[in-house]
Scaffold this active site. Structure first.
Site, PDB file in Angstrom:
ATOM      1  N   LYS A   1      79.415  10.150 -22.460  1.00 53.17           N
ATOM      2  CA  LYS A   1      80.329   8.991 -23.434  1.00 53.17           C
ATOM      3  C   LYS A   1      81.708   9.298 -23.203  1.00 53.17           C
ATOM      4  CE  LYS A   1      78.904   5.875 -23.028  1.00 53.17           C
ATOM      5  NZ  LYS A   1      78.586   4.472 -23.464  1.00 53.17           N
TER       6      LYS A   1
ATOM      7  N   THR B   1      81.166   5.482 -28.382  1.00 51.13           N
ATOM      8  CA  THR B   1      80.801   5.410 -29.008  1.00 51.13           C
ATOM      9  C   THR B   1      81.292   5.807 -30.217  1.00 51.13           C
ATOM     10  OG1 THR B   1      78.313   6.895 -29.428  1.00 51.13           O
ATOM     11  CG2 THR B   1      79.005   7.277 -28.004  1.00 51.13           C
ATOM     12  N   ASP B   2      80.424   6.170 -31.446  1.00 51.28           N
ATOM     13  CA  ASP B   2      81.440   7.751 -32.662  1.00 51.28           C
ATOM     14  C   ASP B   2      80.993   8.410 -32.133  1.00 51.28           C
ATOM     15  OD1 ASP B   2      78.419   7.372 -33.338  1.00 51.28           O
ATOM     16  OD2 ASP B   2      79.299   7.364 -34.929  1.00 51.28           O
ATOM     17  N   GLU B   3      80.081   9.451 -31.135  1.00 46.45           N
ATOM     18  CA  GLU B   3      78.847  10.485 -31.026  1.00 46.45           C
ATOM     19  C   GLU B   3      80.622  10.876 -30.278  1.00 46.45           C
ATOM     20  OE1 GLU B   3      75.350  10.536 -30.218  1.00 46.45           O
ATOM     21  OE2 GLU B   3      74.413   9.445 -31.285  1.00 46.45           O
TER      22      GLU B   3
ATOM     23  N   TYR C   1      74.449  13.271 -24.136  1.00 47.30           N
ATOM     24  CA  TYR C   1      74.593  12.023 -23.838  1.00 47.30           C
ATOM     25  C   TYR C   1      76.253  12.491 -24.175  1.00 47.30           C
ATOM     26  CZ  TYR C   1      75.273   7.573 -26.105  1.00 47.30           C
ATOM     27  OH  TYR C   1      75.911   6.465 -27.139  1.00 47.30           O
ATOM     28  N   SER C   2      76.518  12.630 -25.368  1.00 48.53           N
ATOM     29  CA  SER C   2      77.915  12.572 -26.034  1.00 48.53           C
ATOM     30  C   SER C   2      79.188  12.979 -25.085  1.00 48.53           C
ATOM     31  CB  SER C   2      77.699  12.650 -27.436  1.00 48.53           C
ATOM     32  OG  SER C   2      77.723  14.572 -27.484  1.00 48.53           O
TER      33      SER C   2
HETATM   34  P1  NAD Z   1      69.751   0.811 -24.240  1.00 42.51           P
HETATM   35  O1  NAD Z   1      69.517   1.715 -23.592  1.00 42.51           O
HETATM   36  O2  NAD Z   1      69.061  -0.454 -25.240  1.00 42.51           O
HETATM   37  O3  NAD Z   1      71.345  -0.499 -22.759  1.00 42.51           O
HETATM   38  C1  NAD Z   1      70.852   0.219 -21.650  1.00 42.51           C
HETATM   39  C2  NAD Z   1      71.127  -1.023 -20.246  1.00 42.51           C
HETATM   40  O4  NAD Z   1      71.679  -0.713 -19.368  1.00 42.51           O
HETATM   41  C3  NAD Z   1      70.121  -0.926 -19.861  1.00 42.51           C
HETATM   42  O5  NAD Z   1      69.074  -2.938 -19.910  1.00 42.51           O
HETATM   43  C4  NAD Z   1      69.592  -0.485 -18.894  1.00 42.51           C
HETATM   44  O6  NAD Z   1      68.277  -0.869 -17.920  1.00 42.51           O
HETATM   45  C5  NAD Z   1      70.829  -0.123 -18.637  1.00 42.51           C
HETATM   46  N1  NAD Z   1      70.764   0.622 -17.396  1.00 42.51           N
HETATM   47  C6  NAD Z   1      70.492   2.256 -17.471  1.00 42.51           C
HETATM   48  N2  NAD Z   1      71.489   2.483 -16.991  1.00 42.51           N
HETATM   49  C7  NAD Z   1      71.912   1.324 -15.408  1.00 42.51           C
HETATM   50  C8  NAD Z   1      72.564   1.879 -14.250  1.00 42.51           C
HETATM   51  N3  NAD Z   1      72.513   2.820 -13.589  1.00 42.51           N
HETATM   52  N4  NAD Z   1      72.986   1.009 -13.519  1.00 42.51           N
HETATM   53  C9  NAD Z   1      73.315   0.161 -14.661  1.00 42.51           C
HETATM   54  N5  NAD Z   1      72.130  -0.530 -15.849  1.00 42.51           N
HETATM   55  C10 NAD Z   1      71.557   0.441 -16.476  1.00 42.51           C
HETATM   56  O7  NAD Z   1      70.886   1.257 -24.966  1.00 42.51           O
HETATM   57  P2  NAD Z   1      71.825   0.470 -25.873  1.00 42.51           P
HETATM   58  O8  NAD Z   1      71.391   0.730 -27.388  1.00 42.51           O
HETATM   59  O9  NAD Z   1      72.053  -1.014 -26.112  1.00 42.51           O
HETATM   60  O10 NAD Z   1      73.840   1.133 -25.703  1.00 42.51           O
HETATM   61  C11 NAD Z   1      74.591  -0.099 -25.241  1.00 42.51           C
HETATM   62  C12 NAD Z   1      75.936   0.605 -24.721  1.00 42.51           C
HETATM   63  O11 NAD Z   1      76.377   0.551 -26.362  1.00 42.51           O
HETATM   64  C13 NAD Z   1      75.677   2.170 -24.726  1.00 42.51           C
HETATM   65  O12 NAD Z   1      77.172   2.281 -23.790  1.00 42.51           O
HETATM   66  C14 NAD Z   1      75.905   3.246 -25.369  1.00 42.51           C
HETATM   67  O13 NAD Z   1      76.598   4.160 -25.369  1.00 42.51           O
HETATM   68  C15 NAD Z   1      76.630   2.098 -26.573  1.00 42.51           C
HETATM   69  N6  NAD Z   1      76.218   2.221 -27.812  1.00 42.51           N
HETATM   70  C16 NAD Z   1      75.518   2.500 -28.504  1.00 42.51           C
HETATM   71  C17 NAD Z   1      75.070   2.646 -30.133  1.00 42.51           C
HETATM   72  C18 NAD Z   1      73.576   2.059 -30.540  1.00 42.51           C
HETATM   73  O14 NAD Z   1      73.910   2.569 -31.697  1.00 42.51           O
HETATM   74  N7  NAD Z   1      72.795   1.748 -29.299  1.00 42.51           N
HETATM   75  C19 NAD Z   1      76.045   2.754 -30.349  1.00 42.51           C
HETATM   76  C20 NAD Z   1      77.118   2.935 -30.079  1.00 42.51           C
HETATM   77  C21 NAD Z   1      77.503   3.060 -28.977  1.00 42.51           C
HETATM   78  O1  DAU Z   2      76.289   6.747 -32.949  1.00 44.29           O
HETATM   79  C1  DAU Z   2      75.699   5.772 -31.875  1.00 44.29           C
HETATM   80  C2  DAU Z   2      74.539   6.408 -31.872  1.00 44.29           C
HETATM   81  O2  DAU Z   2      73.636   5.681 -31.943  1.00 44.29           O
HETATM   82  C3  DAU Z   2      74.992   5.439 -30.165  1.00 44.29           C
HETATM   83  O3  DAU Z   2      75.579   6.787 -29.450  1.00 44.29           O
HETATM   84  C4  DAU Z   2      72.880   6.114 -29.578  1.00 44.29           C
HETATM   85  O4  DAU Z   2      73.553   5.424 -27.944  1.00 44.29           O
HETATM   86  C5  DAU Z   2      72.584   5.353 -31.026  1.00 44.29           C
HETATM   87  O5  DAU Z   2      70.768   6.065 -29.658  1.00 44.29           O
HETATM   88  C6  DAU Z   2      71.739   6.218 -31.363  1.00 44.29           C
HETATM   89  O6  DAU Z   2      72.096   7.801 -31.448  1.00 44.29           O
HETATM   90  P1  DAU Z   2      71.363   8.377 -32.515  1.00 44.29           P
HETATM   91  O7  DAU Z   2      70.884   9.360 -32.134  1.00 44.29           O
HETATM   92  O8  DAU Z   2      72.243   8.404 -34.104  1.00 44.29           O
HETATM   93  O9  DAU Z   2      70.441   7.280 -32.597  1.00 44.29           O
HETATM   94  P2  DAU Z   2      68.226   7.686 -33.333  1.00 44.29           P
HETATM   95  O10 DAU Z   2      68.276   6.213 -33.648  1.00 44.29           O
HETATM   96  O11 DAU Z   2      67.872   8.546 -31.753  1.00 44.29           O
HETATM   97  O12 DAU Z   2      68.456   8.407 -34.447  1.00 44.29           O
HETATM   98  C7  DAU Z   2      68.496   8.506 -35.506  1.00 44.29           C
HETATM   99  C8  DAU Z   2      69.045   9.299 -36.841  1.00 44.29           C
HETATM  100  O13 DAU Z   2      67.579   9.326 -37.242  1.00 44.29           O
HETATM  101  C9  DAU Z   2      69.334  10.203 -35.987  1.00 44.29           C
HETATM  102  O14 DAU Z   2      70.168  11.407 -37.045  1.00 44.29           O
HETATM  103  C10 DAU Z   2      67.799  11.354 -35.491  1.00 44.29           C
HETATM  104  C11 DAU Z   2      66.603  10.653 -36.702  1.00 44.29           C
HETATM  105  N1  DAU Z   2      65.527  10.912 -35.973  1.00 44.29           N
HETATM  106  C12 DAU Z   2      65.361  10.003 -34.929  1.00 44.29           C
HETATM  107  C13 DAU Z   2      64.416   9.593 -34.527  1.00 44.29           C
HETATM  108  C14 DAU Z   2      64.283   8.798 -32.884  1.00 44.29           C
HETATM  109  C15 DAU Z   2      64.394  10.826 -36.796  1.00 44.29           C
HETATM  110  O15 DAU Z   2      64.368  11.706 -37.865  1.00 44.29           O
HETATM  111  N2  DAU Z   2      63.110  10.551 -35.696  1.00 44.29           N
HETATM  112  C16 DAU Z   2      62.793   9.611 -34.256  1.00 44.29           C
HETATM  113  O16 DAU Z   2      61.611  10.311 -34.728  1.00 44.29           O
END
Ligand code: NAD
Ligand code: DAU
Length: 342
Positions: free
Chosen positions: A158, A126-128, A154-155
């Site tokens: 990662k 992740t960019d985080e 979290y970050s």
């Molecule tokens: P998500 O939370 O929707 O999905 C995570 C999945 O992993 C779920 O299906 C969960 O059941 C599974 N999981 C969790 N713990 C597990 C374990 N111990 N063993 C096997 N499976 C397990 O997450 P997402 O948003 O789809 O993110 C997927 C990946 O992408 C993550 O690694 C996250 O860090 C990364 N990522 C997410 C974003 C974003 O914006 N969502 C951006 C950049 C990177």
């Molecule tokens: O940048 C990549 C990341 O993006 C991934 O690595 C993470 O898995 C993914 O969850 C996401 O993280 P963020 O913290 O940026 O996403 P989130 O949707 O939780 O929040 C987006 C922005 O909105 C953040 O600045 C917090 C804000 N927010 C979030 C929630 C849930 C609110 O203002 N209100 C809310 O209720």
């Protein structure tokens, strides 16, 4: 070709399986997922009957025996690790779960890859891991050379996994790559995250919680564009490399929220400013020049098009998200948002 995808029942993993099925109909895809609160078999229901091209194993990536069992049965060629605890707010409540899954789980998978001579291990990062950027210097963006500097458990988990991947590549010659992507949005996004949370609450005329003043900036990417980047990296990316992936779509949270409210024809009175997230990263912005130049990838979906498609998907798939928010999610919402209004 056998492609093992961990976390394939989650948001990005299930979108990637859908993408890979279309791009590589001859591949066998093996999905490994623990089905935590974020994993949902409905996300991959359309693939499960095709036993020749799809297999599902409910198991924990941090459990060595369970993972060994899958690898010895399936002998995958490529492994992509999406599985993770992914929500920043939850990591403030229970850091140890994040360390176990995101760090130890990655290590267990890499050991299995080495033992079974997997040709490519790809880590979804992740960019985080780069921390955040100031709001007043719009030209600054994250490149692959930026320092690792994390803000949340979290970050940090990662980033720790990324460091382990680099160590396994250098020392054990694991053929590994890493991608660091910005904020994804699109179908099957769990409604605890900003965009699906706003859509689901606005549809139901419920208050929409915005952290702080809503001035934090995220670089949004439509999930299919992330999937196409991953697919390029696993096929033509160079081992030992990190690739940044971003959508070139920086938006302030408040503007994202207002856009969704506008498209749904709802009132901005739903917006409720709440206490800020502790350690809240100010701004993310990705410089994806490297993957664009070296692998010929670029994001194809503008935010304007992507958000419209996403809203339409949520409107057409109400049972999917209503089912999620009617269960244990209610308690989560109460716990995280009660008495938080400012
Ligand atoms: P998500 O939370 O929707 O999905 C995570 C999945 O992993 C779920 O299906 C969960 O059941 C599974 N999981 C969790 N713990 C597990 C374990 N111990 N063993 C096997 N499976 C397990 O997450 P997402 O948003 O789809 O993110 C997927 C990946 O992408 C993550 O690694 C996250 O860090 C990364 N990522 C997410 C974003 C974003 O914006 N969502 C951006 C950049 C990177
Ligand atoms: O940048 C990549 C990341 O993006 C991934 O690595 C993470 O898995 C993914 O969850 C996401 O993280 P963020 O913290 O940026 O996403 P989130 O949707 O939780 O929040 C987006 C922005 O909105 C953040 O600045 C917090 C804000 N927010 C979030 C929630 C849930 C609110 O203002 N209100 C809310 O209720």
């Amino acid at each position: 070709m056998k492609l093992l995808v961990t976390g394939g029942a989650g948001f990005i993993g299930s979108n990637y399986i859908r993408y890979a099925r279309e791009q590589h109909p001859d591949y066998k895809i093996i999905c490994v997922d623990l089905l935590t609160y974020a994993g949902n078999m409905e996300n991959i229901a359309e693939f499960t009957s095709d036993k020749e091209h799809f297999a599902f194993y409910r198991c924990d990536i941090a459990n060595k025996e369970e993972i060994e069992n899958v690898f010895s049965k399936e002998n995958p060629d490529i492994v992509i690790n999406f599985a993770a605890e992914s929500h920043v707010d939850r990591s403030l409540e229970n850091p140890s779960l994040f360390l176990r899954t995101n760090i130890l789980g990655t290590q267990v998978l890499m050991d299995a890859c080495l033992k079974h001579n997997v040709k490519r291990f790809h880590q979804i990062s992740t960019d985080e891991v780069y921390g955040d950027l100031p709001l007043d210097r719009p030209n600054l963006k994250f490149t692959e050379e930026n320092k690792i500097k994390t803000s949340s458990p979290y970050s940090a988990s990662k980033a720790s996994a990324d460091l382990l991947v680099s160590a396994y590549h250098r020392t054990f010659k694991l053929p590994a790559t890493i991608s660091r992507c910005s904020n994804n949005y699109g179908p099957y996004h769990f409604p605890e995250k900003l965009i699906p949370l706003v859509i689901s609450r606005a549809v139901s005329d419920e208050k929409i919680p915005v952290y702080g003043k809503g001035e934090n900036v995220r670089d949004w990417i439509y999930v299919e564009d992330h999937c196409s980047a991953i697919d390029k990296i696993i096929h033509i990316g160079e081992v030992g490399n990190v690739y940044n992936v971003g959508g070139n779509s920086e938006k302030r949270n408040i503007d994202v929220v207002k856009e969704i409210i506008k498209q749904l024809g709802k009132s901005e009175d739903l917006i409720t400013f709440v206490k800020d997230r502790p350690g809240h990263d100010l701004r993310y912005a990705i410089d994806s020049t490297k993957i664009q130049k070296e692998l010929g990838w670029k994001p194809m979906t503008s935010f304007e098009v992507g958000i419209e498609k996403t809203i339409k998907w949520y409107l057409a798939n109400e049972p999917w998200w209503k089912n999620i928010i009617s269960g244990e999610y209610q308690q989560y919402y109460q716990k995280m948002y009660a008495n938080r209004e400012i």
